[in-house]
Design an enzyme around this catalytic site. Structure first.
Site, PDB file in Angstrom:
ATOM      1  N   GLY A 144       8.587   3.919   1.892  1.00  0.00           N
ATOM      2  CA  GLY A 144       9.251   5.224   2.415  1.00  0.00           C
ATOM      3  C   GLY A 144      10.370   4.757   2.943  1.00  0.00           C
TER       4      GLY A 144
ATOM      5  N   LYS B 226       2.973  -3.498   9.005  1.00  0.00           N
ATOM      6  CA  LYS B 226       4.301  -2.331   8.654  1.00  0.00           C
ATOM      7  C   LYS B 226       5.417  -3.293   8.641  1.00  0.00           C
ATOM      8  CE  LYS B 226       5.330   1.307  11.201  1.00  0.00           C
ATOM      9  NZ  LYS B 226       5.167   2.656  11.725  1.00  0.00           N
TER      10      LYS B 226
ATOM     11  N   ASP C 142       5.286  12.672  15.593  1.00  0.00           N
ATOM     12  CA  ASP C 142       5.332  12.691  13.839  1.00  0.00           C
ATOM     13  C   ASP C 142       3.824  12.724  13.435  1.00  0.00           C
ATOM     14  OD1 ASP C 142       6.551  12.769  11.547  1.00  0.00           O
ATOM     15  OD2 ASP C 142       6.622  10.569  11.264  1.00  0.00           O
TER      16      ASP C 142
ATOM     17  N   VAL D 218       4.297  -0.438   3.874  1.00  0.00           N
ATOM     18  CA  VAL D 218       2.992  -0.948   4.562  1.00  0.00           C
ATOM     19  C   VAL D 218       2.151  -1.770   3.523  1.00  0.00           C
ATOM     20  CG1 VAL D 218       0.586  -0.163   5.376  1.00  0.00           C
ATOM     21  CG2 VAL D 218       2.732   1.228   6.123  1.00  0.00           C
TER      22      VAL D 218
ATOM     23  N   LYS E 267       0.783  -1.253  -0.024  1.00  0.00           N
ATOM     24  CA  LYS E 267      -0.018   0.039  -0.009  1.00  0.00           C
ATOM     25  C   LYS E 267       0.936   1.221  -0.010  1.00  0.00           C
ATOM     26  CE  LYS E 267      -3.873  -0.193   0.125  1.00  0.00           C
ATOM     27  NZ  LYS E 267      -4.925  -0.557  -0.747  1.00  0.00           N
ATOM     28  N   ALA E 268       1.844   1.194   0.779  1.00  0.00           N
ATOM     29  CA  ALA E 268       2.946   2.406   0.776  1.00  0.00           C
ATOM     30  C   ALA E 268       4.210   1.969   1.219  1.00  0.00           C
ATOM     31  CB  ALA E 268       2.501   3.222   1.802  1.00  0.00           C
TER      32      ALA E 268
HETATM   33  N1  ADE Z   1      -1.583   2.667   6.008  1.00  0.00           N
HETATM   34  C1  ADE Z   1      -0.507   2.712   7.267  1.00  0.00           C
HETATM   35  N2  ADE Z   1      -1.285   1.902   8.213  1.00  0.00           N
HETATM   36  C2  ADE Z   1      -2.432   1.257   7.684  1.00  0.00           C
HETATM   37  C3  ADE Z   1      -3.596   0.542   8.294  1.00  0.00           C
HETATM   38  N3  ADE Z   1      -3.510   0.129   9.212  1.00  0.00           N
HETATM   39  N4  ADE Z   1      -4.806   0.456   7.343  1.00  0.00           N
HETATM   40  C4  ADE Z   1      -4.979   0.801   6.098  1.00  0.00           C
HETATM   41  N5  ADE Z   1      -3.604   1.538   5.477  1.00  0.00           N
HETATM   42  C5  ADE Z   1      -2.541   1.908   6.377  1.00  0.00           C
END
Ligand code: ADE
Length: 309
Positions: A26, A44, A142, A31, A23-24
């Site tokens: 960095g 994470k 943060d 994540v 999803k992400a």
């Molecule tokens: N992005 C970061 N943490 C997340 C989560 N717990 N659920 C969905 N998107 C996220």
């Protein structure tokens, strides 16, 4: 700090963890949406180079945010690694399909009722972190819109405790680093290196960042059906662009005291106008002039009595 959690049953459970969709990513890692057995979870993944942040987050969760601390705090499920050979650490939490506040605000404008629900629940979460009711005050350090996750009912929960710090009574705090966090959201006293390393100063830095996030929410709120809502922009994106230099940020925020614009059209609505005043108090250059999280949360609750929690 978090050594005691490392080899607990976390590693056994984590053997059943499936990573489904990234999803992400960095500097901190990645994540993923994943599955733990049949349960959809967020994962994470932290590289060993950033293990201190993983340890800190696990410590904060175990010591202060467990088992079910507050509805506006992201729920922890399990943390660990999948065996000694794997050079990365996992932190598994509840998954929120709508993603973060930035994802929501980029995607569409919001109604004033939604803006109030987002703001009230966000302030309730910060107020819980900062309060000293049976736990020490926890500063997030943060705070920003990507760390505010959206539940399906438009309430929020606050995520990412990699830099958070708790203030135990009588603890020496002299060795804490002052200048951490995301530069765009840093309070002027932090940018100047002029912060005293005490509890209240760290909490006031969170409140400044909270003001910027409230501005992000208001900037995407449809207050008047005749006035179109502008596209989503980060705080200071209008003034400093997407990749400002450290010097540029310092000059603008500390010396010129620039803050994101509060448009006159937002103030024509009484609720919008109230929110503008609150935002200005939060990002005051004088940290002492900023309201506490509990004051903000109580004020928002009384201004928005229809919001449910
Ligand atoms: N992005 C970061 N943490 C997340 C989560 N717990 N659920 C969905 N998107 C996220």
């Amino acid at each position: 700090m978090a050594e005691e959690y490392k080899n607990q049953d976390g590693s056994l459970l984590l053997k059943n963890l499936q990573l489904v969709e990234k999803k992400a990513s960095g500097r901190y890692g990645e994540v993923w949406r994943g599955k733990l057995g049949e349960v959809i979870v967020a994962v994470k993944i932290t590289p060993m180079s950033e293990v201190a942040s993983w340890k800190n987050e696990v410590h904060i969760y175990h010591k202060y945010l467990m088992p079910n601390p507050h509805p506006n705090i992201l729920r922890f499920i399990i943390a660990g690694n999948r065996g000694p050979a794997e050079q990365r650490m996992f932190l598994v939490t509840e998954y929120h399909p709508l993603g973060s506040l930035v994802d929501l605000l980029k995607g569409r404008a919001i109604t004033l009722d939604e803006a109030e629900r987002l703001s009230c629940t966000m302030l309730a979460g910060i107020s819980f972190l900062h309060d000293t009711d049976g736990k020490p005050a926890v500063a997030h350090r943060d705070f920003k819109s990507t760390n505010v996750l959206i539940r399906n009912d438009m309430s929020v929960c606050i995520a990412d405790y990699g830099l958070a710090t708790a203030f135990e009574p009588d603890e020496r705090i002299g060795d804490r680093h002052g200048q951490v966090g995301t530069r765009r959201y840093m309070a002027p006293e932090l940018l100047e290196g002029a912060i005293s390393l005490n509890v209240i100063s760290f909490l006031r830095v969170d409140i400044y960042a909270c003001g910027l996030v409230l501005w992000e929410i208001l900037s995407r709120t449809q207050l008047n059906p005749d006035i179109p809502v502008s596209i989503y922009k980060l705080p200071f994106e209008e003034e400093l662009g997407l990749a400002p230099t450290n010097e540029g940020i310092h000059a603008a925020i500390v010396h010129k005291r620039i803050r994101p614009a509060l448009k006159d059209s937002w103030k024509t609505d009484p609720r919008g106008s109230q929110m503008c005043s609150t935002i200005e108090e939060c990002w005051d250059a004088d940290p002492e002039a900023r309201p506490s999280a509990s004051c903000l949360s109580n004020r928002m609750r009384s201004l928005s009595p229809d919001v449910t929690y």
